[in-house]
Motif scaffolding. Structure first.
Motif, PDB file in Angstrom:
ATOM      1  N   LEU A 145     -90.777  12.537  72.278  1.00  0.00           N
ATOM      2  CA  LEU A 145     -89.754  11.556  72.640  1.00  0.00           C
ATOM      3  C   LEU A 145     -90.065  11.153  74.069  1.00  0.00           C
ATOM      4  CD1 LEU A 145     -86.902  10.132  72.278  1.00  0.00           C
ATOM      5  CD2 LEU A 145     -85.955  12.203  73.348  1.00  0.00           C
ATOM      6  N   TYR A 146     -90.063   9.855  74.361  1.00  0.00           N
ATOM      7  CA  TYR A 146     -90.483   9.436  75.697  1.00  0.00           C
ATOM      8  C   TYR A 146     -89.715   8.220  76.192  1.00  0.00           C
ATOM      9  CZ  TYR A 146     -93.196   5.715  73.399  1.00  0.00           C
ATOM     10  OH  TYR A 146     -93.575   4.614  72.668  1.00  0.00           O
ATOM     11  N   LEU A 147     -89.787   8.044  77.505  1.00  0.00           N
ATOM     12  CA  LEU A 147     -89.226   6.879  78.183  1.00  0.00           C
ATOM     13  C   LEU A 147     -90.282   6.406  79.174  1.00  0.00           C
ATOM     14  CD1 LEU A 147     -86.759   5.029  78.672  1.00  0.00           C
ATOM     15  CD2 LEU A 147     -85.984   6.674  80.402  1.00  0.00           C
ATOM     16  N   THR A 148     -90.571   5.114  79.169  1.00  0.00           N
ATOM     17  CA  THR A 148     -91.669   4.577  79.973  1.00  0.00           C
ATOM     18  C   THR A 148     -91.191   4.081  81.328  1.00  0.00           C
ATOM     19  OG1 THR A 148     -92.804   3.878  77.953  1.00  0.00           O
ATOM     20  CG2 THR A 148     -93.578   2.927  80.020  1.00  0.00           C
ATOM     21  N   HIS A 149     -91.917   4.487  82.364  1.00  0.00           N
ATOM     22  CA  HIS A 149     -91.724   3.945  83.713  1.00  0.00           C
ATOM     23  C   HIS A 149     -92.856   2.973  83.995  1.00  0.00           C
ATOM     24  CE1 HIS A 149     -91.326   3.691  88.084  1.00  0.00           C
ATOM     25  NE2 HIS A 149     -92.606   3.970  88.163  1.00  0.00           N
ATOM     26  N   TYR A 150     -92.515   1.788  84.487  1.00  0.00           N
ATOM     27  CA  TYR A 150     -93.518   0.793  84.871  1.00  0.00           C
ATOM     28  C   TYR A 150     -93.574   0.740  86.392  1.00  0.00           C
ATOM     29  CZ  TYR A 150     -93.393  -0.742  80.013  1.00  0.00           C
ATOM     30  OH  TYR A 150     -93.469  -0.782  78.642  1.00  0.00           O
ATOM     31  N   GLY A 151     -94.726   1.099  86.949  1.00  0.00           N
ATOM     32  CA  GLY A 151     -94.873   1.108  88.400  1.00  0.00           C
ATOM     33  C   GLY A 151     -95.831   2.198  88.833  1.00  0.00           C
ATOM     34  N   ALA A 152     -95.997   2.356  90.141  1.00  0.00           N
ATOM     35  CA  ALA A 152     -96.928   3.344  90.689  1.00  0.00           C
ATOM     36  C   ALA A 152     -96.568   4.745  90.209  1.00  0.00           C
ATOM     37  CB  ALA A 152     -96.913   3.287  92.211  1.00  0.00           C
ATOM     38  N   TYR A 153     -97.595   5.569  89.975  1.00  0.00           N
ATOM     39  CA  TYR A 153     -97.370   6.913  89.455  1.00  0.00           C
ATOM     40  C   TYR A 153     -96.665   7.826  90.453  1.00  0.00           C
ATOM     41  CZ  TYR A 153    -100.394   5.725  85.503  1.00  0.00           C
ATOM     42  OH  TYR A 153    -100.929   5.149  84.380  1.00  0.00           O
ATOM     43  N   ALA A 155     -94.219   6.734  92.423  1.00  0.00           N
ATOM     44  CA  ALA A 155     -92.948   6.091  92.775  1.00  0.00           C
ATOM     45  C   ALA A 155     -91.775   7.048  92.554  1.00  0.00           C
ATOM     46  CB  ALA A 155     -92.748   4.832  91.948  1.00  0.00           C
ATOM     47  N   PRO A 156     -90.812   7.073  93.483  1.00  0.00           N
ATOM     48  CA  PRO A 156     -89.650   7.968  93.328  1.00  0.00           C
ATOM     49  C   PRO A 156     -88.795   7.637  92.112  1.00  0.00           C
ATOM     50  CG  PRO A 156     -89.339   6.435  95.171  1.00  0.00           C
ATOM     51  CD  PRO A 156     -90.762   6.306  94.737  1.00  0.00           C
ATOM     52  N   ASP A 235     -96.667  21.297  95.138  1.00  0.00           N
ATOM     53  CA  ASP A 235     -95.860  20.081  95.062  1.00  0.00           C
ATOM     54  C   ASP A 235     -96.574  19.014  94.230  1.00  0.00           C
ATOM     55  OD1 ASP A 235     -94.300  17.831  95.546  1.00  0.00           O
ATOM     56  OD2 ASP A 235     -93.883  18.408  97.611  1.00  0.00           O
ATOM     57  N   TYR A 236     -95.809  18.342  93.364  1.00  0.00           N
ATOM     58  CA  TYR A 236     -96.394  17.289  92.531  1.00  0.00           C
ATOM     59  C   TYR A 236     -97.046  16.199  93.380  1.00  0.00           C
ATOM     60  CZ  TYR A 236     -93.450  19.332  88.844  1.00  0.00           C
ATOM     61  OH  TYR A 236     -92.854  20.185  87.949  1.00  0.00           O
ATOM     62  N   SER A 237     -96.490  15.932  94.551  1.00  0.00           N
ATOM     63  CA  SER A 237     -96.994  14.843  95.388  1.00  0.00           C
ATOM     64  C   SER A 237     -98.387  15.126  95.934  1.00  0.00           C
ATOM     65  CB  SER A 237     -96.032  14.588  96.556  1.00  0.00           C
ATOM     66  OG  SER A 237     -95.979  15.710  97.422  1.00  0.00           O
ATOM     67  N   LYS A 238     -98.862  16.361  95.789  1.00  0.00           N
ATOM     68  CA  LYS A 238    -100.171  16.725  96.330  1.00  0.00           C
ATOM     69  C   LYS A 238    -101.242  16.853  95.252  1.00  0.00           C
ATOM     70  CE  LYS A 238     -98.118  19.047 100.328  1.00  0.00           C
ATOM     71  NZ  LYS A 238     -97.990  20.306 101.099  1.00  0.00           N
ATOM     72  N   MET A 239    -100.954  16.368  94.049  1.00  0.00           N
ATOM     73  CA  MET A 239    -101.926  16.499  92.965  1.00  0.00           C
ATOM     74  C   MET A 239    -103.114  15.560  93.111  1.00  0.00           C
ATOM     75  SD  MET A 239    -100.044  17.478  89.392  1.00  0.00           S
ATOM     76  CE  MET A 239     -98.848  16.154  89.330  1.00  0.00           C
ATOM     77  N   ASP A 240    -102.979  14.517  93.934  1.00  0.00           N
ATOM     78  CA  ASP A 240    -104.088  13.578  94.108  1.00  0.00           C
ATOM     79  C   ASP A 240    -105.353  14.279  94.591  1.00  0.00           C
ATOM     80  OD1 ASP A 240    -102.695  11.429  93.222  1.00  0.00           O
ATOM     81  OD2 ASP A 240    -102.292  10.563  95.190  1.00  0.00           O
TER      82      ASP A 240
END
Length: 288
Positions: A145-153, A155-156, A235-240
């Motif tokens: 089951l999913y919900l789509t976000h459109y925008g930068a990965y 993005a807050p 932190d998720y923000s550091k996965m890059d």
């Protein structure tokens, strides 16, 4: 948009387009799927996404073309015909209009940029690459089951997407002890503009789960496939940083080819009780 009927039919249209954009969809197929005339659903689509249905399909096609130029050795002519362009000249013109460069130069430029990046990164990253562990895993077909976000990965607003998904799943009593939480990245940020990137916030479903789908929520089955699996802690923000190391590791030390399936991130930790520096995420890179 608050009209529930509009939202449901728009969701049906998105499913149709995103699952069939490499085919030549007809206005009749669109009308039969949405129960609106093509003209009316196109107006609704434009009001939400600020582009026509035709423009959205063309963007998806050209992004797929760019992905194949980067990740495969297919001749440009084959890519053009596979994506329903009648001749190479029409494909070259459309591609250059979208990316500002011809397909052949795009492929050449990507390779030159990658070579320069490897040369610059290799000396400082080589020790980390030696310590980078991964497993090859085969994932079975998985219903979500999913919900789509459109925008930068990064993005807050993705947090809002997750909040809405969890609330919806909880209302339908779909959250079980064995439920898995995952993100599905459908686009390549190096190719697709930030505002057009698609991220699916998703939970796994049992095969027999009964789900009432409304609004922009949807269900589907992720195809089975083979992946290289990497573990990220923190932190998720550091996965890059890990993503950089993954692709550098592949290029330097392995002969993997990136597959056509989306990248998956499985979130293993409870964010409510786990410090950010202890969060565990499994990153699945499709390979062939």
């Amino acid at each position: 948009m608050k009209n529930a009927l509009h939202i449901t039919r728009l969701r049906s249209l998105l499913n149709l387009v995103e699952n069939n954009h490499t085919k030549q969809l007809t206005s009749q197929e669109v009308s039969e799927t949405t129960f609106y005339s093509y003209r009316n659903i196109n107006r609704i689509f434009r009001s939400v996404f600020h582009k026509s249905i035709g423009r959205y399909i063309k963007e998806l096609l050209l992004q797929e073309a760019a992905r194949q130029l980067v990740y495969t050795d297919l001749p440009i002519t084959d890519i053009a015909f596979e994506l329903n362009y009648s001749d190479l000249q029409a494909f070259n013109k459309a591609f250059k209009r979208e990316f500002g460069i011809s397909p052949s130069k795009f492929r050449q430029q990507d390779q030159e940029n990658m070579d320069a990046w490897i040369k610059a990164k290799l000396p400082e990253e080589i020790k980390q690459l030696d310590d980078l562990n991964y497993e090859i895993k085969s994932l079975p077909a998985t219903r979500i089951l999913y919900l789509t976000h459109y925008g930068a990965y990064q993005a807050p607003e993705i947090e809002d997407c997750w909040d809405a998904l969890i609330e919806y799943a909880d209302q339908q009593q779909l959250l079980q002890e064995d439920t898995k939480y995952l993100g599905e990245m459908l686009d390549d940020e190096e190719i697709t503009k930030d505002e057009n990137c698609r991220y699916n916030a998703a939970i796994t479903l049992s095969p027999d789960a009964e789900v009432e789908v409304t609004g922009f929520f949807a269900t589907k089955e992720i195809a089975s496939g083979q992946y290289a699996c990497f573990m990220h802690k923190g932190d998720y923000s550091k996965m890059d940083t890990l993503y950089e190391q993954i692709y550098l590791h592949w290029i330097v030390k392995n002969e993997f080819e990136v597959g056509n399936l989306p990248i998956l991130e499985f979130y293993l930790s409870d964010e409510e009780t786990t410090p950010k520096e202890e969060l565990l995420t499994e990153i699945y890179i499709p390979i062939i």
